[in-house]
Design a protein around this motif. Sequence first.
Motif, mmCIF file in Angstrom:
data_model
loop_
_atom_site.group_PDB
_atom_site.id
_atom_site.type_symbol
_atom_site.label_atom_id
_atom_site.label_comp_id
_atom_site.label_asym_id
_atom_site.label_seq_id
_atom_site.Cartn_x
_atom_site.Cartn_y
_atom_site.Cartn_z
ATOM 1 N N LEU A 1 -0.237 1.501 -10.389
ATOM 2 C CA LEU A 1 -1.182 0.379 -10.307
ATOM 3 C C LEU A 1 -0.993 -0.317 -11.689
ATOM 4 N N GLU B 1 5.649 -2.349 -2.189
ATOM 5 C CA GLU B 1 4.535 -1.572 -2.148
ATOM 6 C C GLU B 1 3.235 -2.419 -2.817
ATOM 7 N N GLN C 1 -8.388 -2.004 -1.964
ATOM 8 C CA GLN C 1 -7.046 -1.788 -1.282
ATOM 9 C C GLN C 1 -6.369 -0.292 -1.660
ATOM 10 N N CYS C 2 -6.772 0.227 -2.545
ATOM 11 C CA CYS C 2 -6.001 1.476 -3.169
ATOM 12 C C CYS C 2 -6.918 2.253 -4.146
ATOM 13 N N GLU C 3 -6.641 3.457 -4.207
ATOM 14 C CA GLU C 3 -7.424 4.363 -5.300
ATOM 15 C C GLU C 3 -6.274 5.508 -5.332
ATOM 16 N N THR C 4 -6.318 6.177 -6.513
ATOM 17 C CA THR C 4 -5.571 7.054 -6.780
ATOM 18 C C THR C 4 -6.245 7.929 -7.951
ATOM 19 N N GLY D 1 0.212 7.642 -9.404
ATOM 20 C CA GLY D 1 -0.466 6.306 -8.858
ATOM 21 C C GLY D 1 -1.073 5.529 -9.898
ATOM 22 N N LEU E 1 -0.244 -3.834 -0.924
ATOM 23 C CA LEU E 1 -1.553 -3.746 -1.672
ATOM 24 C C LEU E 1 -2.449 -5.178 -1.873
#
Length: 148
Positions: free
Chosen positions: A62, A4, A50-53, A58, A8
């Motif tokens: 991170l 994972e 790359q990612c948001e939560t 989540g 990312l």
Amino acid sequence: VSTEYARLIPVAAEAALILEWSGWSAREVLLRLDRYQRLVREFVPRCTVQCETTSPAGADFLWSLPRQVVPLLQRLQGRERPLPFVEDIAVPPEFLEEFIFRAQKILQRHNVVSSLYAHAPTGQVHLRPFLPFPTAADPGPLRELAQD
């Protein structure tokens, strides 16, 4: 590192930044996130989000990444290892950008690669240059680097 995290962080990435916003409502947080993403696209086009939560799970995922950095660095093999010779440097947050810029210039002058991670809001910096372990017979560039 888990697949994972590998998904990312691209292999060619030079840096990663984890940001967290709080607000009085989910809408306020989403507006702040949108504003940040627009600023990134405008001023730092090479940077990607790359990612948001917005979920607690989540966010926990991170924030677990930085806790893995030091153990990963310690497991690296080879003659040059990340040495924690100046650890927990305290820099007023408003001078953090200048400090990092000047530290990079010093590392370049000594031709030294380093890991660098920080807790930006508090100005706490961890700088670990990759150097051979110093001995009494051969201290290497450690002293000059520390003095600079």
